[in-house]
Structures are given as C-alpha cells and as structure tokens.
Write a protein that holds these residues in place. Structure first.
Motif, PDB file in Angstrom:
ATOM      1  N   VAL A 311       3.797  -5.074   0.438  1.00  0.00           N
ATOM      2  CA  VAL A 311       3.433  -5.023   1.859  1.00  0.00           C
ATOM      3  C   VAL A 311       2.568  -3.800   2.135  1.00  0.00           C
ATOM      4  CG1 VAL A 311       4.314  -4.800   4.207  1.00  0.00           C
ATOM      5  CG2 VAL A 311       5.497  -6.255   2.562  1.00  0.00           C
ATOM      6  N   ILE A 312       1.432  -4.029   2.810  1.00  0.00           N
ATOM      7  CA  ILE A 312       0.497  -2.951   3.135  1.00  0.00           C
ATOM      8  C   ILE A 312       0.726  -2.437   4.546  1.00  0.00           C
ATOM      9  CG2 ILE A 312      -1.934  -2.342   3.413  1.00  0.00           C
ATOM     10  CD1 ILE A 312      -2.583  -4.560   1.393  1.00  0.00           C
ATOM     11  N   ASN A 313       0.817  -3.352   5.502  1.00  0.00           N
ATOM     12  CA  ASN A 313       0.967  -2.961   6.890  1.00  0.00           C
ATOM     13  C   ASN A 313       1.672  -4.075   7.658  1.00  0.00           C
ATOM     14  OD1 ASN A 313       0.606  -1.224   9.148  1.00  0.00           O
ATOM     15  ND2 ASN A 313      -1.140  -2.427   9.801  1.00  0.00           N
ATOM     16  N   VAL A 314       2.504  -3.678   8.614  1.00  0.00           N
ATOM     17  CA  VAL A 314       3.245  -4.644   9.421  1.00  0.00           C
ATOM     18  C   VAL A 314       2.846  -4.499  10.877  1.00  0.00           C
ATOM     19  CG1 VAL A 314       5.521  -5.490  10.109  1.00  0.00           C
ATOM     20  CG2 VAL A 314       5.178  -4.546   7.816  1.00  0.00           C
ATOM     21  N   GLY A 315       2.328  -5.575  11.473  1.00  0.00           N
ATOM     22  CA  GLY A 315       1.970  -5.563  12.881  1.00  0.00           C
ATOM     23  C   GLY A 315       3.099  -6.102  13.731  1.00  0.00           C
ATOM     24  N   THR A 316       2.773  -6.546  14.937  1.00  0.00           N
ATOM     25  CA  THR A 316       3.780  -7.108  15.837  1.00  0.00           C
ATOM     26  C   THR A 316       4.117  -8.539  15.447  1.00  0.00           C
ATOM     27  OG1 THR A 316       2.941  -5.728  17.634  1.00  0.00           O
ATOM     28  CG2 THR A 316       4.349  -7.575  18.244  1.00  0.00           C
ATOM     29  N   ASN A 317       3.098  -9.326  15.096  1.00  0.00           N
ATOM     30  CA  ASN A 317       3.290 -10.733  14.768  1.00  0.00           C
ATOM     31  C   ASN A 317       2.730 -11.132  13.404  1.00  0.00           C
ATOM     32  OD1 ASN A 317       4.284 -11.411  17.526  1.00  0.00           O
ATOM     33  ND2 ASN A 317       2.187 -10.865  18.101  1.00  0.00           N
ATOM     34  N   ILE A 318       1.927 -10.248  12.804  1.00  0.00           N
ATOM     35  CA  ILE A 318       1.255 -10.528  11.530  1.00  0.00           C
ATOM     36  C   ILE A 318       1.497  -9.357  10.590  1.00  0.00           C
ATOM     37  CG2 ILE A 318      -0.945 -11.046  10.405  1.00  0.00           C
ATOM     38  CD1 ILE A 318      -0.182 -13.175  12.417  1.00  0.00           C
ATOM     39  N   TYR A 319       1.629  -9.631   9.294  1.00  0.00           N
ATOM     40  CA  TYR A 319       1.668  -8.525   8.335  1.00  0.00           C
ATOM     41  C   TYR A 319       0.671  -8.765   7.207  1.00  0.00           C
ATOM     42  CZ  TYR A 319       4.764 -10.933   4.896  1.00  0.00           C
ATOM     43  OH  TYR A 319       5.314 -11.767   3.962  1.00  0.00           O
ATOM     44  N   LEU A 320       0.275  -7.674   6.558  1.00  0.00           N
ATOM     45  CA  LEU A 320      -0.734  -7.689   5.498  1.00  0.00           C
ATOM     46  C   LEU A 320      -0.074  -7.309   4.182  1.00  0.00           C
ATOM     47  CD1 LEU A 320      -3.817  -7.769   4.714  1.00  0.00           C
ATOM     48  CD2 LEU A 320      -3.862  -5.322   5.222  1.00  0.00           C
ATOM     49  N   ALA A 321      -0.363  -8.064   3.123  1.00  0.00           N
ATOM     50  CA  ALA A 321       0.257  -7.801   1.822  1.00  0.00           C
ATOM     51  C   ALA A 321      -0.732  -8.066   0.699  1.00  0.00           C
ATOM     52  CB  ALA A 321       1.497  -8.672   1.637  1.00  0.00           C
ATOM     53  N   LEU A 322      -0.506  -7.413  -0.427  1.00  0.00           N
ATOM     54  CA  LEU A 322      -1.266  -7.715  -1.632  1.00  0.00           C
ATOM     55  C   LEU A 322      -0.848  -9.080  -2.157  1.00  0.00           C
ATOM     56  CD1 LEU A 322      -1.047  -4.295  -3.491  1.00  0.00           C
ATOM     57  CD2 LEU A 322      -3.089  -5.263  -2.436  1.00  0.00           C
ATOM     58  N   ALA A 323      -1.793  -9.800  -2.733  1.00  0.00           N
ATOM     59  CA  ALA A 323      -1.475 -11.093  -3.332  1.00  0.00           C
ATOM     60  C   ALA A 323      -0.776 -10.876  -4.668  1.00  0.00           C
ATOM     61  CB  ALA A 323      -2.749 -11.912  -3.519  1.00  0.00           C
ATOM     62  N   LYS A 324       0.252 -11.649  -4.915  1.00  0.00           N
ATOM     63  CA  LYS A 324       0.972 -11.568  -6.184  1.00  0.00           C
ATOM     64  C   LYS A 324       0.270 -12.507  -7.163  1.00  0.00           C
ATOM     65  CE  LYS A 324       5.716 -11.572  -7.929  1.00  0.00           C
ATOM     66  NZ  LYS A 324       7.124 -11.814  -7.580  1.00  0.00           N
ATOM     67  N   GLY A 325      -0.454 -11.945  -8.128  1.00  0.00           N
ATOM     68  CA  GLY A 325      -1.261 -12.771  -9.020  1.00  0.00           C
ATOM     69  C   GLY A 325      -2.533 -13.223  -8.345  1.00  0.00           C
ATOM     70  N   GLY A 326      -3.225 -12.280  -7.696  1.00  0.00           N
ATOM     71  CA  GLY A 326      -4.421 -12.619  -6.928  1.00  0.00           C
ATOM     72  C   GLY A 326      -5.606 -13.023  -7.782  1.00  0.00           C
ATOM     73  N   ILE A 327      -6.620 -13.592  -7.122  1.00  0.00           N
ATOM     74  CA  ILE A 327      -7.851 -13.992  -7.806  1.00  0.00           C
ATOM     75  C   ILE A 327      -8.573 -12.773  -8.345  1.00  0.00           C
ATOM     76  CG2 ILE A 327     -10.145 -15.003  -7.423  1.00  0.00           C
ATOM     77  CD1 ILE A 327      -8.847 -17.001  -5.551  1.00  0.00           C
ATOM     78  N   ASN A 328      -8.550 -11.659  -7.591  1.00  0.00           N
ATOM     79  CA  ASN A 328      -9.048 -10.385  -8.095  1.00  0.00           C
ATOM     80  C   ASN A 328      -8.129  -9.281  -7.583  1.00  0.00           C
ATOM     81  OD1 ASN A 328      -9.854  -9.937  -5.393  1.00  0.00           O
ATOM     82  ND2 ASN A 328     -11.909 -10.685  -5.791  1.00  0.00           N
ATOM     83  N   THR A 329      -8.395  -8.055  -7.946  1.00  0.00           N
ATOM     84  CA  THR A 329      -7.459  -6.967  -7.651  1.00  0.00           C
ATOM     85  C   THR A 329      -7.410  -6.591  -6.180  1.00  0.00           C
ATOM     86  OG1 THR A 329      -9.196  -5.381  -8.226  1.00  0.00           O
ATOM     87  CG2 THR A 329      -7.607  -5.954  -9.952  1.00  0.00           C
ATOM     88  N   GLU A 330      -8.410  -7.004  -5.389  1.00  0.00           N
ATOM     89  CA  GLU A 330      -8.430  -6.681  -3.965  1.00  0.00           C
ATOM     90  C   GLU A 330      -8.015  -7.861  -3.097  1.00  0.00           C
ATOM     91  OE1 GLU A 330     -11.262  -5.745  -5.892  1.00  0.00           O
ATOM     92  OE2 GLU A 330     -10.277  -3.811  -6.186  1.00  0.00           O
TER      93      GLU A 330
END
Length: 474
Positions: A311-330
């Motif tokens: 988890v990168i950041n948690v908002g009020t209704n949405i949160y941002l996270a790194l992909a587990k096994g992403g297409i690329n590192t970002e």
C-alpha cells in the motif's frame, strides 16, 4: 583521464553564488562543471536575471518553480528537479534536494525497505542501483547532510537525514557532497559502504553566502576519474574505515519495528502526517470501512490486512498500491475501498476521488519517470459462485517516446484477435455507454484510457462485452 569538478554549498543569493564561483574559476580553473549541494538562492527563472556561470552548473531543489530538466541557457544552469540522475562526461551523478520529511521510525531498519519518495526512486533506477552488477555512482550531491556524519565539532549535536543516509547506502557513491544546516565544513572518509567494492569520501560544505559571523569552507575542487573508466585494482577500499551512514537515530532498530517492504511517499506535510498515523495504527484502515461493503476473503479489502506492505497511500474512498507481479516495476493499482465489482457501482464522490488520484499519478509519472500512463479496468463475473471480484484500475507507465502509438497498437492487436473495440463517444460516461450496450444486471467489460502524446487529451476506448465473455472472441 579525470574530470575536474567544482562543488559548492547552497547559497541564499544567486548573485553571490555566481560571483564567488566565477572568482574561483578564474583563479583555479578550468573546471568541466559546477555542482551545487543545496539551494541556489533563487525560486524561479526571473530570480536568475542576467547572472551567468562561465561553466555549466547543476542543482536540485524542492522550491524552485520549473520543470525537472529545464536548462536556463542564458545562465548556463540546469535544474535537475527535486531529485535526478545525470551522466556528465562519463561521470554518474545523482542529486537529492534538501528538505525532505523523515519517514516513520519503524521503517528505518534496512535501506532496501526504506520508503523512498518517487523521484529518488526514479533516480536510483536511472543509476542502475537495482540491477545486477551494479557498482555505484561517482558522485552523490544532497541538499541535506546524512545521519552519521562527523562534523568534528563537539559543540554540535549529532544530526542529519536518515533519508539521505539510506539513499547513499543504496547508491554507494565514491564522492558524497552535502549542504544544509549547520553551515560548517567537515570531511569524512575514506570509508566503505556495505556491499561496495570501493571507498566513499563524504564532504559537508558551508555556504558561499553564510550567516553573519560564519566563515566556513564552502567549496571543494576534485579531479574525478569516472568509475566506468577504472579497473577493479584502481579502486580504493581495502584499507578504508567502516561505514559512516546511519538510518536510525538511535543507532539500532527500534524494539518491535518491522520492515514492511518498499513503498513511496511524497505528500505535503499535513497529508504525510495523516499517513504516518495510519501506518503506525493499522486499525486506522478499518475505520475507513464503516458503512462500506467488505468481503472477509478478499485480498483487496484493506480491513483484511493482506499485503499491506504494497500500500502506497490511502484516501477517503480510494487507495493506491503497488501491483503484485506487475507488468513492469512501476505498475500500480487504484482500488476502491468498498468491495465493489466495477467502477460503475461507485458514487459520485468515490469517482471524483478516483479522478484526482489518476491526475496526480499522471503528473508524477510525467515529471519523475518521463512516462505517460495507461489505465484499464477489466470486469469479469466469477464462475460458479456468488462472490464477485473487487475491481482494480490498473495504471501502467509507458515511455513517452512510444506512448503516441499506443492507441494504434491497441487497434492492431484488437483486429488481430477479432475483438470489437469501440471508442467511447465524447460527452458520454462509461456508465451510460455500458447501459446502452448491455441489458445485463452485471455486465462484463474492459475499459482502457490511453495516452496519445498530447498531455491535455485523453482517448477513451471501450470494449463492449454484453454479447460475449472477455475470455472468448466476439
């Protein structure tokens, strides 16, 4: 052949910085370029006026109002950004501006688990710090001093940035020049960073425009041979002393602290404080779920506390996270906090926050990764069960030099796979379009938002799936 480099401390007035640098260049030059370890005494292009350096100058800043990488030719000056990596005459140089907030104490255990800001992470990747066979960078320039530096003045208490120390431990610089308070000069080294085959020399510089009564050495001239031009037997290291850099102000891990994996932070101070509180008290996640539907078995419901290190950041209704096994590192994910099967089920407030997240991500990736973002959502009904999936909006960076052809490539691949892709009509929402195309209660669809080269324009393309499953060909 070595490169002659002049490094100076940060200044409060740009005119003073230029005047003093020019006096040194005239007396002791020539130099290939000048590096500024700190602020330059200007906050915008208009402050630079007609003052010009006779040799190219480079600096990083969090307060200077310009795009990263901007060259001011009339001043012979380049603004690297808040952080960045430059290759100058074969020298690998990383810059970090001063003024970064310190991360929570619990994350200061292992530099590999440190919560680096996005722009510093981008500079590290550009330097190759996470690749195999990485040796280090030639020079690290930081606006703040690292924790662990010996200022060699008993009257000054230990101080410094754990963020700068952690960055140096990852980058393994041969030379590290830093500015910041207090305005004193000190040299440390040579010493060896763990895992490095060469020695590091650390220099704290004063200011060319110091406070009244302060007279400290504010410059350092060095002849540096690029690492890429050196053989292993030319590197100094075997007889050097132990590592200086510290990432914990107590000198050791705090009791009960646990590394949680690498995520990024780069938010304004008030928001950063809120995020720190949520990180230190996991029950804060659960408070966001009051009144929201939650699936006890779902990996994407925050209240279940699964993979929280992503988890990168948690908002009020949405949160941002790194992909587990992403297409690329970002590769990152935008995920609604409530357990919903698609963005069509989001309220107006939820969707508005989602759009704010996407805009912030686009700006961040353009500024720090020179990339555009491609967003997509895939909604497929699960087979043989009543539980539905927790939707995620995938955000994948695309290099800007290739992003302009993304829509063309999508059309070609869709045609080859015999998929019916239609452009979402202007002025029509995704919800309206899906309702028109499918009479199902829970339609399946694939929605993608592509970059087209013009930053202000977004092309929205929709794959209607009301008549077949996404796993089948229409």
């Amino acid at each position: 052949m070595s490169v002659r480099v002049l490094v100076v401390g940060g200044a409060s007035e740009f005119s003073t910085l230029v005047a003093k640098v020019e006096a040194v260049v005239k007396k002791n030059g020539p130099f290939s370029f000048v590096l500024v370890a700190g602020e330059i005494g200007a906050s915008r292009a208009s402050d630079l006026k007609a003052h010009k350096l006779s040799v190219p100058g480079y600096f990083a800043s969090q307060s200077f109002e310009a795009e990263a990488g901007t060259e001011f030719k009339e001043n012979n000056l380049t603004f690297v950004g808040e952080a960045g990596k430059k290759e100058i005459e074969d020298l690998s140089i990383v810059f970090i501006a001063g003024g970064y907030d310190e991360p929570p104490e619990k994350y200061r255990k292992d530099p590999k688990e440190f919560p680096f800001p996005l722009e510093i992470q981008a500079a590290m990747r550009s330097a190759g710090a996470f690749g195999t066979g990485y040796q280090g960078v030639d020079i690290l320039v930081s606006g703040d001093q690292p924790l662990g530096i010996n200022l060699k003045q008993d009257s000054l208490p230990p101080s410094g940035s754990t963020l700068v120390s952690a960055t140096a431990l990852i980058l393994k610089p041969r030379y590290h020049f830093c500015g910041g308070k207090p305005e004193v000069y000190a040299s440390n080294g040579p010493f060896v960073v763990p895992g490095s085959d060469h020695a590091t020399r650390l220099f704290k510089l004063g200011s060319p425009s110091p406070a009244p009564g302060v007279k400290e050495r504010w410059l350092y001239a060095a002849a540096v041979k690029p690492l890429k031009r050196m053989d292993a037997n030319q590197l100094e290291g075997s007889s050097s002393s132990g590592n200086v850099y510290q990432i914990n102000k107590a000198g050791k891990p705090q009791p009960g602290s646990e590394p949680t994996g690498g995520f990024f932070y780069n938010m304004p101070p008030k928001r950063e404080n809120r995020k720190r509180k949520a990180n230190e008290d996991r029950s804060g996640f659960r408070k966001r779920f009051e009144g929201h539907p939650v699936d006890a078995k779902c990996w994407f419901c925050l209240g279940n506390e699964k993979d929280l290190h992503l988890v990168i950041n948690v908002g009020t209704n949405i949160y941002l996270a790194l992909a587990k096994g992403g297409i690329n590192t970002e590769h990152v994910l935008l995920i609604p906090i409530p357990h919903v099967r698609s963005t069509l089920e989001l309220s107006e407030d939820h969707y508005a926050e989602l759009e704010k997240f996407t805009s912030a991500l686009q700006e961040t990736f353009r500024k720090n990764f020179d990339s555009d973002l491609m967003f997509f959502e895939r909604v497929v009904n699960p087979r043989g069960g009543e539980l539905h999936s927790h939707t995620q909006i995938q955000a994948i960076p695309v290099p800007r030099e290739t992003s302009a052809v993304a829509s063309v490539k999508l059309g070609e691949e869709a045609q080859r796979s015999k998929l019916k892709i239609r452009e979402l009509p202007k002025g029509k929402s995704l919800r309206e379009f899906v309702k028109e195309e499918s009479d199902e209660d829970h339609p399946e669809y694939f929605y993608i938002r592509l970059p087209d080269g013009k930053e202000a324009v977004q092309v929205r393309i929709f794959l209607a799936s009301g008549h077949c499953r996404l796993s089948e060909r229409c």
